[in-house]
Design a protein around this motif. Structure first.
Motif, mmCIF file in Angstrom:
data_model
loop_
_atom_site.group_PDB
_atom_site.id
_atom_site.type_symbol
_atom_site.label_atom_id
_atom_site.label_comp_id
_atom_site.label_asym_id
_atom_site.label_seq_id
_atom_site.Cartn_x
_atom_site.Cartn_y
_atom_site.Cartn_z
ATOM 1 N N ARG A 27 52.504 44.670 40.353
ATOM 2 C CA ARG A 27 51.829 45.084 39.117
ATOM 3 C C ARG A 27 52.840 45.388 38.019
ATOM 4 N NH1 ARG A 27 47.213 49.079 41.495
ATOM 5 N NH2 ARG A 27 45.621 47.494 41.825
ATOM 6 N N GLN A 28 53.916 46.063 38.380
ATOM 7 C CA GLN A 28 54.948 46.382 37.399
ATOM 8 C C GLN A 28 55.601 45.111 36.867
ATOM 9 O OE1 GLN A 28 57.327 48.885 39.856
ATOM 10 N NE2 GLN A 28 56.137 50.728 39.421
ATOM 11 N N ALA A 29 55.848 44.154 37.744
ATOM 12 C CA ALA A 29 56.517 42.921 37.354
ATOM 13 C C ALA A 29 55.652 42.039 36.457
ATOM 14 C CB ALA A 29 56.944 42.143 38.599
ATOM 15 N N SER A 30 54.352 42.049 36.670
ATOM 16 C CA SER A 30 53.462 41.167 35.908
ATOM 17 C C SER A 30 52.741 41.874 34.763
ATOM 18 C CB SER A 30 52.439 40.524 36.844
ATOM 19 O OG SER A 30 51.606 41.508 37.424
ATOM 20 N N GLU A 31 53.022 43.142 34.570
ATOM 21 C CA GLU A 31 52.322 43.924 33.553
ATOM 22 C C GLU A 31 52.443 43.316 32.148
ATOM 23 O OE1 GLU A 31 51.909 48.601 32.357
ATOM 24 O OE2 GLU A 31 53.874 47.885 33.008
ATOM 25 N N PHE A 32 53.627 42.834 31.790
ATOM 26 C CA PHE A 32 53.822 42.263 30.448
ATOM 27 C C PHE A 32 52.951 41.029 30.241
ATOM 28 C CE2 PHE A 32 56.633 39.640 32.903
ATOM 29 C CZ PHE A 32 56.759 38.441 32.213
ATOM 30 N N LEU A 33 52.731 40.261 31.285
ATOM 31 C CA LEU A 33 51.878 39.079 31.177
ATOM 32 C C LEU A 33 50.409 39.481 31.020
ATOM 33 C CD1 LEU A 33 53.534 36.854 33.901
ATOM 34 C CD2 LEU A 33 53.499 36.417 31.438
ATOM 35 N N GLU A 34 49.989 40.485 31.758
ATOM 36 C CA GLU A 34 48.606 40.948 31.630
ATOM 37 C C GLU A 34 48.324 41.442 30.220
ATOM 38 O OE1 GLU A 34 46.933 43.424 34.675
ATOM 39 O OE2 GLU A 34 48.238 42.542 36.195
ATOM 40 N N HIS A 35 49.269 42.153 29.645
ATOM 41 C CA HIS A 35 49.081 42.630 28.273
ATOM 42 C C HIS A 35 49.029 41.454 27.292
ATOM 43 C CE1 HIS A 35 49.234 46.902 28.970
ATOM 44 N NE2 HIS A 35 50.324 46.764 29.710
ATOM 45 N N ALA A 36 49.856 40.460 27.509
ATOM 46 C CA ALA A 36 49.906 39.313 26.603
ATOM 47 C C ALA A 36 48.652 38.444 26.713
ATOM 48 C CB ALA A 36 51.141 38.465 26.896
ATOM 49 N N LEU A 37 48.073 38.355 27.908
ATOM 50 C CA LEU A 37 46.940 37.462 28.135
ATOM 51 C C LEU A 37 45.586 38.123 27.891
ATOM 52 C CD1 LEU A 37 48.256 35.659 31.331
ATOM 53 C CD2 LEU A 37 48.141 34.746 29.003
ATOM 54 N N GLY A 38 45.542 39.414 27.794
ATOM 55 C CA GLY A 38 44.270 40.096 27.535
ATOM 56 C C GLY A 38 43.800 40.922 28.702
ATOM 57 N N SER A 39 42.565 41.374 28.616
ATOM 58 C CA SER A 39 42.036 42.282 29.626
ATOM 59 C C SER A 39 41.805 41.572 30.959
ATOM 60 C CB SER A 39 40.734 42.915 29.140
ATOM 61 O OG SER A 39 39.760 41.923 28.952
ATOM 62 N N ARG A 40 41.953 42.331 32.023
ATOM 63 C CA ARG A 40 41.770 41.825 33.381
ATOM 64 C C ARG A 40 40.276 41.733 33.682
ATOM 65 N NH1 ARG A 40 44.122 45.703 37.605
ATOM 66 N NH2 ARG A 40 45.996 45.211 36.421
ATOM 67 N N GLN A 41 39.849 40.600 34.190
ATOM 68 C CA GLN A 41 38.445 40.405 34.559
ATOM 69 C C GLN A 41 38.193 40.787 36.012
ATOM 70 O OE1 GLN A 41 36.164 39.543 32.183
ATOM 71 N NE2 GLN A 41 37.918 39.779 30.848
ATOM 72 N N SER A 42 39.175 40.523 36.864
ATOM 73 C CA SER A 42 39.042 40.858 38.284
ATOM 74 C C SER A 42 40.444 40.950 38.890
ATOM 75 C CB SER A 42 38.210 39.812 39.036
ATOM 76 O OG SER A 42 38.889 38.573 39.053
ATOM 77 N N GLU A 43 40.486 41.483 40.086
ATOM 78 C CA GLU A 43 41.760 41.616 40.794
ATOM 79 C C GLU A 43 41.506 41.422 42.278
ATOM 80 O OE1 GLU A 43 43.531 45.578 40.970
ATOM 81 O OE2 GLU A 43 45.460 44.623 40.581
ATOM 82 N N ARG A 44 42.362 40.627 42.916
ATOM 83 C CA ARG A 44 42.300 40.435 44.358
ATOM 84 C C ARG A 44 43.678 40.737 44.912
ATOM 85 N NH1 ARG A 44 40.497 34.793 46.033
ATOM 86 N NH2 ARG A 44 42.685 34.328 45.816
ATOM 87 N N LEU A 45 43.768 41.768 45.729
ATOM 88 C CA LEU A 45 45.056 42.205 46.263
ATOM 89 C C LEU A 45 45.375 41.456 47.550
ATOM 90 C CD1 LEU A 45 44.581 46.036 45.738
ATOM 91 C CD2 LEU A 45 45.760 44.410 44.241
ATOM 92 N N LYS A 46 46.631 41.040 47.656
ATOM 93 C CA LYS A 46 47.092 40.351 48.859
ATOM 94 C C LYS A 46 47.550 41.376 49.893
ATOM 95 C CE LYS A 46 48.799 36.204 46.531
ATOM 96 N NZ LYS A 46 49.985 35.363 46.359
ATOM 97 N N VAL A 47 47.816 40.916 51.094
ATOM 98 C CA VAL A 47 48.289 41.778 52.173
ATOM 99 C C VAL A 47 49.585 42.482 51.771
ATOM 100 C CG1 VAL A 47 49.140 41.787 54.553
ATOM 101 C CG2 VAL A 47 47.189 40.376 53.934
ATOM 102 N N GLU A 48 50.456 41.796 51.049
ATOM 103 C CA GLU A 48 51.744 42.348 50.652
ATOM 104 C C GLU A 48 51.594 43.608 49.801
ATOM 105 O OE1 GLU A 48 50.854 39.181 50.270
ATOM 106 O OE2 GLU A 48 52.313 37.990 51.381
ATOM 107 N N PHE A 49 50.481 43.720 49.065
ATOM 108 C CA PHE A 49 50.269 44.890 48.231
ATOM 109 C C PHE A 49 50.199 46.153 49.080
ATOM 110 C CE2 PHE A 49 47.637 48.011 46.076
ATOM 111 C CZ PHE A 49 48.259 48.081 44.838
ATOM 112 N N HIS A 50 49.676 46.037 50.269
ATOM 113 C CA HIS A 50 49.488 47.188 51.143
ATOM 114 C C HIS A 50 50.713 47.471 52.012
ATOM 115 C CE1 HIS A 50 45.358 47.323 49.843
ATOM 116 N NE2 HIS A 50 45.300 46.030 50.051
ATOM 117 N N GLN A 51 51.770 46.692 51.856
ATOM 118 C CA GLN A 51 53.013 46.925 52.582
ATOM 119 C C GLN A 51 53.884 47.891 51.790
ATOM 120 O OE1 GLN A 51 54.610 42.982 53.011
ATOM 121 N NE2 GLN A 51 53.453 42.586 54.861
#
Length: 64
Positions: A27-51
């Motif tokens: 999330r920290q790494a991709s935050e700048f892209l999310e801000h540039a592209l607009g609001s988030r419509q949905s989110e699907r977390l991968k297994v790695e997120f919970h590691q």
């Protein structure tokens, strides 16, 4: 290797996918892209997120 992919569909919608990140660092790494592209419509977390991020484990061990 850490990778951030931005996928643009024919209808103009975008999707951000991260690979090689552990925990919430994606999330920290991709935050700048999310801000540039607009609001988030949905989110699907991968297994790695919970590691746990290995660097966080080392930091926690040093503090004890």
């Amino acid at each position: 290797m850490k990778i951030i992919q931005v996928i643009v569909a024919p209808d103009g919608s975008t999707k951000i996918e991260t690979e090689g990140f552990a925990g919430s660092s994606c999330r920290q790494a991709s935050e700048f892209l999310e801000h540039a592209l607009g609001s988030r419509q949905s989110e699907r977390l991968k297994v790695e997120f919970h590691q746990t991020n290995p660097s966080n484990i080392n930091e926690q061990a040093r503090q004890q």
